[in-house]
Design a protein around this motif. Structure first.
Motif, mmCIF file in Angstrom:
data_model
loop_
_atom_site.group_PDB
_atom_site.id
_atom_site.type_symbol
_atom_site.label_atom_id
_atom_site.label_comp_id
_atom_site.label_asym_id
_atom_site.label_seq_id
_atom_site.Cartn_x
_atom_site.Cartn_y
_atom_site.Cartn_z
ATOM 1 N N MET A 107 -41.362 -50.560 9.829
ATOM 2 C CA MET A 107 -41.565 -49.198 9.349
ATOM 3 C C MET A 107 -42.882 -48.626 9.871
ATOM 4 N N GLU A 108 -43.933 -49.459 9.910
ATOM 5 C CA GLU A 108 -45.212 -48.992 10.454
ATOM 6 C C GLU A 108 -45.077 -48.654 11.939
ATOM 7 N N MET A 109 -44.363 -49.491 12.689
ATOM 8 C CA MET A 109 -44.150 -49.221 14.108
ATOM 9 C C MET A 109 -43.336 -47.940 14.298
ATOM 10 N N ALA A 110 -42.284 -47.770 13.460
ATOM 11 C CA ALA A 110 -41.461 -46.566 13.571
ATOM 12 C C ALA A 110 -42.289 -45.313 13.300
ATOM 13 N N ALA A 111 -43.188 -45.368 12.290
ATOM 14 C CA ALA A 111 -44.020 -44.210 11.966
ATOM 15 C C ALA A 111 -44.912 -43.830 13.140
ATOM 16 N N ARG A 112 -45.478 -44.817 13.838
ATOM 17 C CA ARG A 112 -46.337 -44.553 14.989
ATOM 18 C C ARG A 112 -45.533 -43.935 16.136
ATOM 19 N N ILE A 113 -44.326 -44.454 16.337
ATOM 20 C CA ILE A 113 -43.483 -43.925 17.415
ATOM 21 C C ILE A 113 -43.081 -42.493 17.119
ATOM 22 N N LEU A 114 -42.592 -42.243 15.883
ATOM 23 C CA LEU A 114 -42.102 -40.907 15.537
ATOM 24 C C LEU A 114 -43.224 -39.890 15.427
ATOM 25 N N VAL B 236 -34.770 -44.346 15.796
ATOM 26 C CA VAL B 236 -35.260 -45.679 15.418
ATOM 27 C C VAL B 236 -34.383 -46.213 14.287
ATOM 28 N N VAL B 237 -33.922 -47.439 14.444
ATOM 29 C CA VAL B 237 -33.093 -48.097 13.440
ATOM 30 C C VAL B 237 -33.818 -49.358 12.974
ATOM 31 N N ILE B 238 -33.913 -49.546 11.645
ATOM 32 C CA ILE B 238 -34.532 -50.735 11.064
ATOM 33 C C ILE B 238 -33.440 -51.788 10.844
ATOM 34 N N CYS B 239 -33.666 -52.966 11.387
ATOM 35 C CA CYS B 239 -32.717 -54.077 11.235
ATOM 36 C C CYS B 239 -33.332 -55.080 10.266
ATOM 37 N N THR B 240 -32.732 -55.236 9.068
ATOM 38 C CA THR B 240 -33.337 -56.086 8.032
ATOM 39 C C THR B 240 -32.267 -56.704 7.157
ATOM 40 N N GLY B 241 -32.653 -57.704 6.418
ATOM 41 C CA GLY B 241 -31.711 -58.361 5.511
ATOM 42 C C GLY B 241 -31.808 -57.865 4.088
ATOM 43 N N HIS B 242 -32.765 -56.961 3.805
ATOM 44 C CA HIS B 242 -32.962 -56.524 2.419
ATOM 45 C C HIS B 242 -33.607 -55.153 2.429
ATOM 46 N N VAL B 243 -32.961 -54.171 1.793
ATOM 47 C CA VAL B 243 -33.487 -52.805 1.726
ATOM 48 C C VAL B 243 -33.864 -52.499 0.286
ATOM 49 N N GLU B 244 -35.157 -52.392 0.031
ATOM 50 C CA GLU B 244 -35.627 -52.006 -1.293
ATOM 51 C C GLU B 244 -35.610 -50.484 -1.420
ATOM 52 N N GLY C 257 -38.424 -40.368 9.025
ATOM 53 C CA GLY C 257 -37.477 -39.877 10.010
ATOM 54 C C GLY C 257 -36.688 -40.974 10.688
ATOM 55 N N VAL C 258 -36.686 -42.175 10.094
ATOM 56 C CA VAL C 258 -35.900 -43.288 10.634
ATOM 57 C C VAL C 258 -34.423 -42.948 10.539
ATOM 58 N N SER C 259 -33.665 -43.278 11.582
ATOM 59 C CA SER C 259 -32.244 -42.896 11.643
ATOM 60 C C SER C 259 -31.384 -43.659 10.665
ATOM 61 N N GLY C 260 -31.713 -44.923 10.387
ATOM 62 C CA GLY C 260 -30.894 -45.690 9.471
ATOM 63 C C GLY C 260 -31.238 -47.171 9.481
ATOM 64 N N PHE C 261 -30.356 -47.951 8.855
ATOM 65 C CA PHE C 261 -30.560 -49.394 8.732
ATOM 66 C C PHE C 261 -29.334 -50.129 9.276
ATOM 67 N N GLU D 197 -21.186 -51.816 17.264
ATOM 68 C CA GLU D 197 -20.677 -50.593 16.655
ATOM 69 C C GLU D 197 -21.807 -49.742 16.086
ATOM 70 N N ASN D 198 -22.811 -50.386 15.471
ATOM 71 C CA ASN D 198 -23.933 -49.629 14.908
ATOM 72 C C ASN D 198 -24.794 -49.012 16.006
ATOM 73 N N VAL D 199 -24.993 -49.741 17.096
ATOM 74 C CA VAL D 199 -25.763 -49.180 18.212
ATOM 75 C C VAL D 199 -25.035 -47.971 18.791
ATOM 76 N N ASN D 200 -23.713 -48.094 18.978
ATOM 77 C CA ASN D 200 -22.943 -46.956 19.478
ATOM 78 C C ASN D 200 -23.057 -45.755 18.545
ATOM 79 N N LYS D 201 -23.056 -46.019 17.209
ATOM 80 C CA LYS D 201 -23.108 -44.934 16.231
ATOM 81 C C LYS D 201 -24.462 -44.226 16.249
ATOM 82 N N TYR D 202 -25.550 -44.995 16.254
ATOM 83 C CA TYR D 202 -26.870 -44.381 16.116
ATOM 84 C C TYR D 202 -27.392 -43.757 17.425
ATOM 85 N N ARG D 203 -26.890 -44.177 18.580
ATOM 86 C CA ARG D 203 -27.401 -43.616 19.832
ATOM 87 C C ARG D 203 -26.607 -42.401 20.270
ATOM 88 N N SER D 204 -25.460 -42.167 19.608
ATOM 89 C CA SER D 204 -24.630 -41.037 20.040
ATOM 90 C C SER D 204 -25.063 -39.752 19.334
#
Length: 624
Positions: A567-574, A582-590, A601-605, A617-624
């Motif tokens: 999330m910190e990296m995404a904030a710097r990029i955006l 930017v998509v966050i790939c994680t095993g747990h979303v609080e 402004g992150v696109s999703g998880f 499928e998720n890469v195809n969805k978020y990049r389109s």
């Protein structure tokens, strides 16, 4: 040594004198001597007529003796003694003794009257005391009769001496019934009854009791007595059934939170390890088509997915409050899923359905309701080892009064009722209370994880509903889910959107501190046609992004990394490139992370672990 009678006569308050036939004094007690002047000689041996007594008293004594000699019987004659203005009434009583002497006793009327008066006063006071006691007793029982707790009094022989209105409302008439018949529905006394400790020790006790109707009471026992002084035990019972229900639900919620904290702590590392296992085994399985290593690889892949599914179930606890809920029709959802389920049922299981609900709209998450239905159905099928029937029903319940509620705590209003029944082996009484606990399972031999019903309970509760189980060993089990009805939404016709064709190529930046997960995902995405650049941490990911600024169509980053979070990296990029996906790939979303992602402004998880196909499928969805 003086005899007892002599001692009594000497100390009697009544004057007493004994004379012989010549009226010569044989004996005079102390009270008689006090009638004489202080300087008078001792009267014994003197004639009664010569004593310096008041004339009226001498005449009375001599007249009494003459009358006794004349009649030859014992007499009681009234005597009135006057001295100046003082006047005293006495009774002169003569008693002929065996030795022919005569005892003369003067009984003071004033003392007798005082005694009679005292007795009369005592009788009046006793009557008043009895009246006050009776009034107090009546007031006591009038108050007890109206108490909102049950009160009854018990004798040693188990019979009921008294029961107030609340007790009668709970258990009916008490006449001729023993306590164990009333409260426990038993034919013999309850073993180890705490009430009898009060009879034995005379001290109060308190304990808890659940009757044969399932009501739970906190009992307070006190020593008491009936109107005859015989021992009783007065018992007060406070209905804590609802309190126990809330207590159980609070305990369940606390366990859910604890599991959520535990899941959040282990999900990242566990899912990071599962990603390379799933991706690499899937890759190897694709290369081993038709070879002898294909079956063991397929078995390993199934085990990995099963482990991922278990992590997902555990994580349900920490995501229940934040899932998206919408208005959905339960009947078509149930029809669709049962149609799929029917094709997988064993031959010995028959499916019966009944969709009679006129109102079937609920506010819930569709995938969660599907999970509830399928989990309950799978449990039902597993409970029927032989031929059996799985019954699924969707109906309505309109609850207008709490007294008509099928269980305590159910809210008033309209409900959609989902019922799943089986004809299997049932649930043991000791297990029924625990089946919704996380990790509790009776199917350890068949690989049960103990999370299925725990997740069902969590989903139903967080959807505003409740779930109950009714089971008898050997007779089958019924799970009943109550969900609040919600108004049917208006149907709106929307124009169909034309989606652009999904491109199969593009440049991606993949950031993850776990080398195994990074390599496995890179290989899958390259095989799908993408050009993939990688970085092993947030700092390296930023450097790689800014070196190729404008060239990456999508940045996929892990969240938990030691040097910089995703999330910190995404904030710097955006901040420097606002249009970047930017998509966050994680095993747990609080919830906090989800809110932060929206603000940034992150696109999703993308949830770990995923299958290779899901990742593409998720890469195809978020990049389109």
């Amino acid at each position: 040594m003086a005899s007892t009678l002599e001692v009594f006569a000497r100390h009697s308050a009544n004057p007493l004198v004994i004379v012989d036939g010549a009226q010569q004094i044989v004996y005079a007690n102390n009270a008689f001597c006090r009638l004489l002047p202080p300087d008078s000689p001792f009267p014994e041996g003197r004639r009664l007529a010569t004593l310096p007594l008041p004339d009226c008293l001498r005449r009375a004594l001599l007249g009494g003796l003459d009358e006794a000699d004349l009649t030859g019987v014992d007499l009681s004659l009234p005597v009135e003694i006057t001295s100046g203005s003082d006047r005293e009434e006495m009774t002169c009583r003569t008693v002929r003794l065996p030795d022919n002497t005569v005892a003369v006793e003067l009984l003071r009327h004033a003392g007798i009257e005082r005694l009679k008066s005292a007795l009369r006063e005592e009788k009046v006071l006793r009557r008043q005391s009895d009246m006050l006691r009776e009034r107090g007793r009546k007031l006591f029982f009038d108050v007890v009769n109206e108490l909102p707790v049950f009160v009854y009094m018990q004798r040693r022989d188990y019979s009921v001496a008294y029961a107030n209105k609340k007790t009668l409302a709970f258990y009916g008439e008490v006449k001729g019934r023993k306590c164990y018949q009333m409260f426990g529905g038993r034919d013999d006394p309850c073993p180890h009854c705490p009430t009898f400790r009060v009879f034995d020790t005379g001290k109060p006790v308190d304990w808890q009791f659940t009757d044969d109707e399932g009501r739970t009471f906190h009992i307070y026992d006190y020593p008491f007595e009936d109107e005859n002084g015989d021992p009783l035990v007065m018992e007060l019972g406070v209905d804590i059934t609802e309190l126990k229900r809330v207590e159980r639900e609070l305990f369940q919620a606390q366990k859910m939170r604890a599991i959520g904290v535990l899941a959040g702590g282990i999900a990242h590392d566990l899912n990071n390890n599962l990603v390379p296992i799933i991706f690499n085994v899937d890759y190897a399985l694709g290369k081993a088509d038709g070879t002898e290593v294909e079956p063991p690889l397929a078995e390993a892949l199934r085990a990995a997915y099963k482990a991922a599914d278990l992590v997902e179930q555990v994580l349900e606890y920490s995501r229940q409050q934040d899932v998206t809920r919408s208005v959905l029709h339960l009947t078509p959802l149930a029809r669709e899923n049962l149609g799929i389920l029917q094709g997988t049922l064993p031959e010995h299981v028959t499916l019966e359905t009944d969709f009679s609900a006129e109102r079937d709209c609920v506010l819930a998450n569709p995938s969660q309701i599907q999970q509830v239905l399928l989990n309950l159905c799978r449990n039902a099928v597993q409970a029927m080892s032989g031929a059996g029937t799985l019954s699924v029903r969707v109906s309505n319940l309109r609850l207008e009064s709490r007294k008509d509620a099928p269980h305590n705590g159910l809210a008033l209003g309209d409900h959609v009722v989902l019922t799943v029944s089986d004809t299997g082996h049932g649930i043991e009484p000791g297990s029924a209370e625990r089946i919704f606990e996380p990790f509790y399972t009776s199917k350890t031999k068949s690989g049960g994880t103990g999370m299925g019903l725990a997740v069902v309970h969590a989903i139903v509760t967080c959807s505003g509903g409740s779930i109950r189980v009714d089971s008898r060993p050997g007779k089958g089990t019924t799970f009943t889910v109550y969900l609040p009805c919600t108004p049917t939404p208006e149907v709106k016709t929307l124009a169909r959107e034309t989606k652009p064709a999904v491109r199969s190529t593009g440049r991606l930046l993949l950031v993850d501190d776990d080398a195994g997960a990074l390599q496995a995902m890179q290989r899958v995405l390259r095989d799908a046609g993408y050009e993939v650049f990688t970085a092993d941490g947030g700092t390296e990911g930023l450097k790689e992004f800014f070196r190729g600024r404008g060239q990456f169509e999508l940045v996929i980053t892990d969240q938990s990394m030691p040097d910089m979070t995703g999330m910190e990296m995404a904030a710097r990029i955006l901040e420097h490139a606002p249009g970047t996906r930017v998509v966050i790939c994680t095993g747990h979303v609080e919830p906090r992370l989800e809110a932060q992602a929206r603000e940034t402004g992150v696109s999703g998880f993308v949830m770990k672990p995923m299958s290779p196909r899901t990742l593409v499928e998720n890469v195809n969805k978020y990049r389109s």
